[in-house]
Design an enzyme around this catalytic site. Structure first.
Site, short mmCIF file in Angstrom:
data_model
loop_
_atom_site.label_atom_id
_atom_site.label_comp_id
_atom_site.label_asym_id
_atom_site.label_seq_id
_atom_site.Cartn_x
_atom_site.Cartn_y
_atom_site.Cartn_z
N GLU A 34 34.30 80.49 32.82
CA GLU A 34 32.98 80.59 32.19
C GLU A 34 31.93 79.90 33.04
O GLU A 34 30.83 80.40 33.22
CB GLU A 34 33.01 79.93 30.80
CG GLU A 34 33.79 80.72 29.78
CD GLU A 34 33.21 82.11 29.58
OE1 GLU A 34 31.99 82.22 29.37
OE2 GLU A 34 33.97 83.10 29.68
N ASP A 36 32.06 79.49 36.21
CA ASP A 36 31.83 80.33 37.38
C ASP A 36 30.88 81.49 37.07
O ASP A 36 30.05 81.86 37.88
CB ASP A 36 33.15 80.89 37.92
CG ASP A 36 34.05 79.79 38.47
OD1 ASP A 36 33.53 78.66 38.68
OD2 ASP A 36 35.25 80.03 38.67
N LYS A 120 35.28 45.70 43.76
CA LYS A 120 34.70 45.89 45.09
C LYS A 120 35.37 47.13 45.69
O LYS A 120 36.51 47.08 46.14
CB LYS A 120 34.90 44.68 45.98
CG LYS A 120 34.14 44.81 47.29
CD LYS A 120 34.06 43.50 48.04
CE LYS A 120 33.08 43.57 49.20
NZ LYS A 120 33.38 44.60 50.17
N LYS A 305 28.61 38.90 40.02
CA LYS A 305 27.16 38.88 40.18
C LYS A 305 26.55 38.10 39.02
O LYS A 305 26.97 38.28 37.87
CB LYS A 305 26.60 40.31 40.16
CG LYS A 305 27.13 41.21 41.27
CD LYS A 305 26.63 42.64 41.14
CE LYS A 305 27.23 43.50 42.25
NZ LYS A 305 26.92 44.93 42.09
N CYS A 427 71.50 68.11 60.66
CA CYS A 427 71.16 67.29 59.51
C CYS A 427 71.96 65.99 59.55
O CYS A 427 73.19 66.03 59.66
CB CYS A 427 71.47 68.05 58.22
SG CYS A 427 71.40 67.03 56.75
N CYS A 451 75.01 70.16 51.46
CA CYS A 451 74.42 68.89 51.88
C CYS A 451 74.33 67.90 50.71
O CYS A 451 73.78 68.22 49.66
CB CYS A 451 73.04 69.16 52.45
SG CYS A 451 72.21 67.68 52.99
#
Ligand code: IVH
Length: 688
Positions: A34, A36, A120, A305, A427, A451
Site C-alpha cells: 500500500e 508503495d 554514547k 549531561k 573436508c 559428514c
C-alpha cells in the site's frame, strides 16, 4: 477532478506519517504494498507537475546527482566534543559531579545536581538544520567550527524527518545527533560486499566496523550509493534555535529537548534517564554496561549531561569541551592480539570456515580465543598469517572476527612470516572433497550424508514434511539421537527399535510407538521426495521432480554424466556439477544403497523424451541486478535451454539481459546494436 496540488500534499503527509511509524516507531500501520502504491502515485503527480515537487517530499530521499566534492559549512553554534573520564570505576562519576558542584560554587550540603544520562553512540555527529520546519541542510562536525555539507546523503536516511512533525516549528532549529549503522545492517552490508568481491567487483571493499561503514556512507559523493547503505539516527542535542514570533518551544532542560526531538519525529534512544547525584550516574553506567551487548548497535560508553540549560550556560566550556558533560567509557570492542594458528571448521550445512586461533584476549567484555576469518578470499585479502599481530573485534553477540593485520606484521620480510593460507581440498571432518563453486566465496564439504558436522542437519532435512515426511522426528529428538551416537548416518534411522526409543529422555511409550510407525510409513515414498531428501546442494523440490521425470530411475540419475544432466529442464552446470560430485563420493552412494536395503522404496518410471533446446547456438550476457532471479539462476535457466552464457559483450553476443544498475556492459551492447532484454523477456524465450 481532484486538484493535483492538494492530492500531492495529502500524499506527502500520509507517506511521511507512515515512514515515521515504520522507521522510527517500529509500528507500521500500512502493508508495504500500500505504501508503495501511494509512493508511486505521488511520483506520478510530481513527474507530471514538477513544480509540485517539494524538498520534504519522500520522493526526494532517493538522492540526486553525483557530487564533485562537499561544500564547507560554518556551524552557527560550534559542535563541541566531550571530555572522556578515563577512570572507569565509580570514582569517575563522583569526580565529575564534585567538579560540577565546585565550579558552580555549591555548598557541600546543597541539593544534588540533576543530570541526564545518555548512551554514547559510536557513529558520527551530524547537524540538521530546519527552517520553518523543513530540512534545509545537513553537515558533519568537521573540526567543530567548519564541517561538510552532506544534505543529499542525509536525506536518504529514512529515520530523519524531512519536515518536523507538529505545528509552529521554530523559524530555525538545528537538531544534532549521531548517524550510525546497526550491527545487523552492518553484517548484511558486509556479506553483500563480500559477495560482490567474490564475483570479481574490484572497487568494492569490506568495512572494518559499523562506524567506518556509516562514516563512509555519509561521505559518499554518489548519493545513490549512500541511499543503499542502511543508516540510522539518534537525536541528542541542540544547535542554533530561533524561536518563532509567538509560542514554540523554549525548554529549560536537556531532558525536555529530548522529548521535543521525539515529538518532532526523531528517534531518541529509550535509555535516556534523569539522575540526581553521583550514585545514580554510576548506577546508570553499570546497568547500561550489562545491557550493552543486547543493544542492536555499538556504544562506547555513556554520557552524563547537566540537565538544566541555565546551569550549562553558567558552566561554559574549556578548549571545545563543555564543563557540563562527560563521557564514561566501556572496555573497547577492538583489541590487538597474536594469531597462533588457522583452523578450518565445518558448519551444519557443510560450509568450511577458516578460524583464527588467538592468544587469549579480553575484548568486548569476554576473553576471546577464536575469531572468524569468514572464507579463503577474506584471509588472503586481509593477508592474515600465523604469527601476525591482528585487530580483533567483538561487538554484542556477534561472532568475534579478525578485522585486520597490524602494519608492523605486514611489513616483516616474507621469510619471517607464515605461509599464505589455503583452504584444504578435503573436508577436515569427514575427508570428502571440499569444493568451491564458481562465483561463490565459500568452500563446502560434499559428504553431506556422511559428514559428522552435517549429520543433524541432514537427518532433519531427510525427515522433513516435503521429503520423507517422518512425523515426530524433530529438532530435539535428532539432537538426542545423534549426540548419544544412536544415529550416525540416515540408514541408522530405520534400525531404531521400540525399546531404544522408549528409553530416551522425555520419550513416552506412545510417542516411541508413533515414531516407529512413522518410520515404517516413510519407507514408501516417491523418487522426487527421496532425491530431495538427500539434501544435495542446489537440488530443491522442483529440480528433484524434473530429474525424476526426465530419468525415471534413481540409478540413471546417479550414473548420468554432466552432459546428460544438462539436458534436464532447468538443470544448468551448477546443478549438474553438484549432482555429479555428490554421487562421486563413495560414502554418499553407500548411504543410498543402505537406505534401499532398509526397505525405502518408490515406483520408478520410464525416461521422458528429450527436453527441447530452443536457445541452442545463441549467446547471452547477463548484467545488473535482475528483479527476481540471481545471475546464477538466470544463467542456469538459459544454459538449460541450450544457450551459451558469456561474461562480456562482443559482436558474437545475441542478447544482453539487463537488470537494475547495469553499467558498462549495457553501454557496450548499445554501441554494438546487441538486442537488450529484461528478465521477463528472457523468461519468455525459455521453453514452457
Ligand atoms: S553531546 C557535549 N551526546 O561524541 C556536546 N555526543 O566527543 C557534545 N556522541 O562528536 C555532543 N553520543 O559524535 C553527545 N549522547 C551523546 C553522544 C555524543 C555520541 C559523540 C558525538 C560527538 C562525540 C563527542
Amino acid at each position: 477532478m481532484t486538484d493535483p496540488k492538494k492530492e500531492a500534499a495529502a500524499l506527502r503527509e500520509q507517506l511521511n506519517r507512515h515512514a515515521h511509524l515504520y522507521y522510527v516507531l517500529d509500528a507500521p500501520e500500512l502493508p508495504d504494498a500500500e505504501y508503495d502504491k501511494l509512493f508511486a502515485r505521488l511520483s506520478a503527480i510530481e513527474a507530471e507537475h514538477p513544480e509540485l515537487r517539494t524538498p520534504d517530499s519522500p520522493t526526494q530521499r532517493v538522492g540526486g546527482a553525483v557530487l564533485e566534492g562537499f561544500a564547507k559549512v560554518r556551524h552557527k553554534v560550534p559542535m563541541l566534543s566531550i571530555r572522556t573520564e578515563t577512570d572507569i570505576t565509580s570514582n569517575g562519576a563522583a569526580a565529575f559531579d564534585a567538579r560540577v558542584r565546585r565550579e558552580l560554587g555549591l555548598a557541600a550540603d546543597a541539593a544534588p545536581i540533576d543530570y541526564v544520562c545518555e548512551l554514547k553512540f559510536d557513529g558520527l555527529a551530524i547537524n540538521l538544520r530546519y527552517e520553518h520546519g523543513v530540512l534545509v541542510q545537513a553537515a558533519t562536525r568537521g573540526d567543530g567550527e567548519i564541517g561538510e555539507e552532506v544534505t543529499q546523503n542525509i536525506r536518504t536516511v529514512q529515520q530523519i524527518p524531512l519536515r518536523l512533525h507538529g505545528d509552529k516549528p521554530p523559524a530555525v532549529v538545528e537538531v544534532r545527533g549521531e548517524i550510525y549503522m546497526r550491527r545487523d545492517d552492518f553484517e548484511t552490508l558486509n556479506e553483500r560486499q563480500r559477495q560482490k568481491i567474490a564475483a570479481g567487483q574490484k572497487n568494492e571493499k569490506v568495512f572494518v566496523n559499523p562506524r567506518n561503514a556509516a562514516a563512509g556512507a555519509v561521505r559518499q559523493l554518489d548519493p545513490a550509493i549512500a541511499a543503499d547503505r542502511p543508516l540510522s539516527f539518534f537525536a541528542y542535542g541542540l544547535g542554533e534555535v530561533t524561536p518563532p514570533a509567538e509560542g514554540g518551544p523554549d525548554w529549560p532542560t536537556q531532558f525536555d529537548w529530548l522529548q521535543q526531538f521525539h515529538a518532532w519525529g526523531f528517534p531518541v534512544a529509550q535509555q535516556i534517564k534523569r539522575a540526581s547525584g553521583a550514585a545514580e550516574l554510576v548506577a546508570f553506567h553499570e546497568l547500561t554496561g550489562r545491557e550493552r551487548d543486547a543493544l542492536p548497535y555499538d556504544i562506547d560508553g555513556v554520557v552524563y549531561k547537566v540537565d538544566s540549560l541555565a546551569l550549562q550556560k553558567q558552566l561554559g566550556f574549556v578548549s571545545r569541551e563543555p564543563r557540563w558533560a562527560v563521557a564514561h567509557k566501556y572496555p573497547a570492542q577492538e583489541q590487538v592480539t597474536e594469531v597462533l594458528g588457522i583452523e578450518v571448521q565445518v558448519g551444519r550445512t557443510g560450509k568450511l570456515t577458516p578460524v583464527a586461533k588467538l592468544a587469549p584476549i579480553f575484548v568486548g567484555g569476554v576473553t576471546v580465543t577464536n575469531a572468524t576469518l569468514h572464507n579463503e578470499d577474506e584471509v588472503r585479502r586481509k593477508d592474515v598469517r600465523i604469527g601476525d599481530k591482528v585487530i580483533v573485534r567483538r561487538a554484542g553477540d556477534v561472532i568475534p572476527e579478525v578485522v585486520s593485520v597490524l602494519p608492523e606484521s605486514v611489513a616483516r620480510p616474507p621469510e619471517q612470516r607464515g605461509a599464505v593460507f589455503s583452504m584444504p581440498s578435503k573436508c577436515p571432518v569427514c575427508g570428502s572433497d571440499a569444493l568451491r563453486e564458481e562465483d561463490e566465496a565459500d568452500f563446502r564439504c560434499t559428504g553431506g550424508l556422511f559428514c559428522g558436522a552435517q549429520r543433524k542437519e541432514a537427518i532433519l532435512h531427510f525427515a522433513a514434511r516435503r521429503a520423507l515426511d517422518i512425523e515426530g522426528l524433530g529438532d530435539k529428538l535428532v539432537e538426542q539421537l545423534v549426540d548419544s551416537n544412536l544415529i550416525r548416518t540416515l540408514p541408522d534411522l530405520y534400525k531404531l527399535g521400540l525399546t531404544t526409543l522408549a528409553g530416551l529422555d522425555r520419550m513416552a511409550d506412545k510417542s516411541a510407538r508413533n515414531l516407529v510407525d512413522a518410520l515404517e510409513k516413510s519407507k514408501k515414498t516417491t523418487l522426487p521426495r527421496f532425491l530431495f531428501g538427500l539434501g544435495i546442494r542446489h537440488i530443491g523440490e522442483s529440480t528433484a521432480k524434473d530429474l525424476a521425470k526426465h530419468f525415471g530411475k534413481l540409478d540413471s540419475i546417479m550414473d548420468a554424466s554432466e552432459e546428460a544432466l544438462l539436458e534436464v529442464n532447468d538443470v544448468g552446470p551448477v546443478v549438474a556439477k553438484s549432482l555429479r560430485t555428490f554421487f562421486e563420493q563413495a560414502h554418499n552412494r553407500e548411504v543410498v544403497e543402505q537406505l534401499r536395503a532398509c526397505g525405502v522404496h518408490w515406483e520408478e518410471g520410464e525416461p521422458a523424451a528429450r527436453a527441447p533446446k530452443p536457445l541452442a547456438g545463441k549467446t547471452f550476457v547477463i548484467t545488473g541486478t535482475l528483479p527476481n532471479l540471481s545471475r546464477d539462476e538466470a544463467k542456469d535457466k538459459l544454459e538449460a535451454a541450450g544457450a551459451k552464457v558469456a561474461g562480456s559483450v562482443s559482436k558474437k553476443t545475441d542478447y544482453l539481459v539487463a537488470g537494475a544498475e547495469a553499467g558498462s556492459k549495457l553501454d557496450k551492447a548499445q554501441e554494438l546494436g546487441v538486442t537488450i532484454i529484461d528478465e521477463a523477456q528472457m523468461l519468455a524465450l525459455l521453453p514452457g
